[in-house]
Design an enzyme around this catalytic site. Structure first.
Site, PDB file in Angstrom:
ATOM      1  N   ASP A 248      -6.507  -0.884  -0.585  1.00  0.00           N
ATOM      2  CA  ASP A 248      -6.379  -0.919  -2.033  1.00  0.00           C
ATOM      3  C   ASP A 248      -7.708  -1.345  -2.659  1.00  0.00           C
ATOM      4  OD1 ASP A 248      -3.765  -0.191  -1.820  1.00  0.00           O
ATOM      5  OD2 ASP A 248      -2.960  -2.217  -2.017  1.00  0.00           O
ATOM      6  N   LYS A 270      -5.213   2.479  -6.786  1.00  0.00           N
ATOM      7  CA  LYS A 270      -4.886   3.196  -8.007  1.00  0.00           C
ATOM      8  C   LYS A 270      -5.038   2.248  -9.185  1.00  0.00           C
ATOM      9  CE  LYS A 270      -0.747   4.210  -6.438  1.00  0.00           C
ATOM     10  NZ  LYS A 270      -0.788   3.722  -5.057  1.00  0.00           N
ATOM     11  N   MET A 383       2.538  -8.040 -12.179  1.00  0.00           N
ATOM     12  CA  MET A 383       1.996  -6.945 -12.984  1.00  0.00           C
ATOM     13  C   MET A 383       2.519  -6.957 -14.411  1.00  0.00           C
ATOM     14  SD  MET A 383       2.403  -4.073  -9.993  1.00  0.00           S
ATOM     15  CE  MET A 383       3.948  -4.745  -9.369  1.00  0.00           C
TER      16      MET A 383
END
Length: 494
Positions: A248, A270, A383
């Site tokens: 990541d 991403k 998040m």
């Protein structure tokens, strides 16, 4: 002085140990494990040595040392507290061409006992020639963390197959390639997973395979929140054995630095609002490299099974017949809470904890807000930096008390960690005033009040006085620069 490394078979061979204290006890334990016939010469023995004598595991001479006792032994260990006695034993042993080890005296010793890593039948010995034993022990500890305990079973299996391997592969190069596949392919993976019967069948199949093509595999590894010290030992071993690492974007550079130097590193993180590698492309990369016979590590921030899409990746690998295993990591909720001094559960404040993510409108529509608004529980929100105003509104609207404490942990466990505290009624305003950015974990509940008193890592929590700032434009005055990396964004992108 340069020593000649030597492994000695002491099974059923006589060894004399002079001394009966704690040091002699350690020497005797190692000798007994090697199968030696040990005699201890000392007037007094430790309780453990005395117990071994009573059990018949070793012989005991309580009277003073006699030169004649050296006549029928193979090795001698002098472990008394008297240097003159040790020197005499070393001299007499030398006259008989016996190897002698004098504890803590390299000059009098003709052999040294190394620091040992035991993966029987595989044994690794480290020696400093008696000059720096603590350094040898430190190296042993570091190597212990890299070498899986399944190596012993792998060595045993290889020994059992060795005659057939030599018959099957008469050329040294072909034999070497087969061993490389055996030691790093599916057989080794099955042994690490404790599936010895399947490992034996896989080895037999590989030996009978005419093409003998190497098979690749994938390991999903949780990198933890960013502090490399929180990476698990099994995760470290996987990184050191990887040919390819698909990581990541926000896996910390410190964690990546622990990987094998010649491993190929491919960033597949991403990030919303910019070009990124799709999940389908990640699947394709795993398949491509595994089918090429490579050992692939899919390195994810936090834990691959907590908002990390690890389940989707395993389903893909299973559907395509790729061997896989999973190495859990310390997820953000556990790490950020611990590094902020906030217990997620507490007898007086919270009897349960909920892990949730709120990074999109879909999450808002599927969450049970009435249940989340109940008291005496802790919410750990992944998040959620971009959705704090919505979280605040929904929770207040469903009855959560405005005075409910929160701790917002940015870059948890890293050098630039920041903790912002306050109440639910102040959540969005304080986050904006301090310009909190992802990655950050929100901890909401009564336990968050402990962030101030139990803080131990990084700067003190930012709490008191923030209301005086009023506007987010004041953030530049109160905020220290931070990196744009971290475990939560990595989890979001996984």
């Amino acid at each position: 002085m340069k020593l000649y490394p030597l492994f000695v078979d002491l099974s059923h061979r006589a060894v004399l140990v002079v001394g009966g204290g704690a040091v002699a006890e350690r020497k005797v334990a190692a000798l007994l494990e090697a199968g030696a016939q040990v005699t201890v010469n000392a007037p007094e023995l430790t309780p453990l040595l005395r117990g071994w004598v009573e059990q018949g595991a070793l012989a005991h001479h309580p009277e003073p040392f006699r030169e004649a006792w050296l006549d029928r032994v193979w090795l001698v260990v002098a472990a008394t507290s008297d240097r003159a006695t040790n020197a005499l034993i070393a001299e007499l042993a030398g006259l008989r061409r016996l190897f002698v080890n004098v504890v803590d005296d390299a000059q009098l010793s003709s052999f040294h006992v190394p620091a040992v890593i035991d993966r029987a039948p595989l044994t690794i010995a480290i020696s400093s020639g008696g000059q720096a034993p603590m350094l040898a022990r430190l190296l042993r500890e570091r190597l212990e963390s890299l070498l899986d305990h399944s190596l012993g079973a792998l060595a045993t299996l290889a020994a059992r197959l060795r005659p057939r391997i030599r018959l099957r592969f008469t050329q040294a190069a072909a034999r070497r390639r087969f061993y490389e596949t055996l030691f790093s392919g599916p057989v080794a993976t099955l042994l690490r997973q404790g599936r010895e019967a399947e490992a034996r069948r896989a080895a037999e199949s590989a030996l009978a395979d005419e093409e003998n093509t190497a098979a690749g595999s994938v390991v999903l590894v949780g990198a933890g929140p960013g502090d490399p010290g929180l990476l698990t030992l099994r995760g470290l071993r996987a990184l050191n054995g990887a040919d390819v690492i698909l990581h990541d974007r926000l896996v910390s550079a410190d964690v990546l630095a622990l990987a094998r130097r010649d491993a190929e590193r491919i960033e597949v993180g991403k990030q919303a609002g910019r070009h990124y590698v799709t999940q389908q492309q990640i699947h394709a990369l795993m398949l491509e490299h595994a089918r090429a016979g490579r050992r692939v590590v899919r390195l994810k921030g936090g834990d691959p099974f907590v908002f990390g899409r690890g389940g989707e990746e395993l389903e893909f690998l299973r559907a395509h017949g790729i061997p896989y295993e999973v190495v859990p990591g310390i997820t953000a909720a556990l790490a950020c809470a611990a590094y902020a001094g906030v217990p997620l559960t507490h007898r007086d404040h919270a009897q349960s904890v909920r892990l949730l993510t709120a990074h999109c409108q879909v999450s808002h529509d599927t969450l049970d807000w009435a249940a989340l608004a109940q008291e005496n529980q802790t919410l750990a929100v992944y998040m959620g930096v971009g959705e704090l105003a919505t979280l605040q509104s929904r929770l207040l609207g469903h009855g959560r008390a405005p005075a409910t404490p929160f701790a917002l942990v940015e870059n948890g466990s890293r050098a630039d960690q920041r903790v912002v505290t306050g109440t639910l009624a102040q959540l969005a305003g304080r986050a904006a005033a301090h310009a909190v950015r992802s990655p950050a974990l929100l901890i909401l509940g009564e336990v968050a009040t402990l962030a101030g008193s139990l803080a131990w890592f990084g700067a003190p929590p930012l709490g008191a006085g923030i209301d005086d700032f009023g506007e987010a434009g004041m953030a530049a005055r109160v905020r220290q620069p931070v990196r744009q990396d971290g475990v939560l964004a990595a989890l979001h992108q996984a």
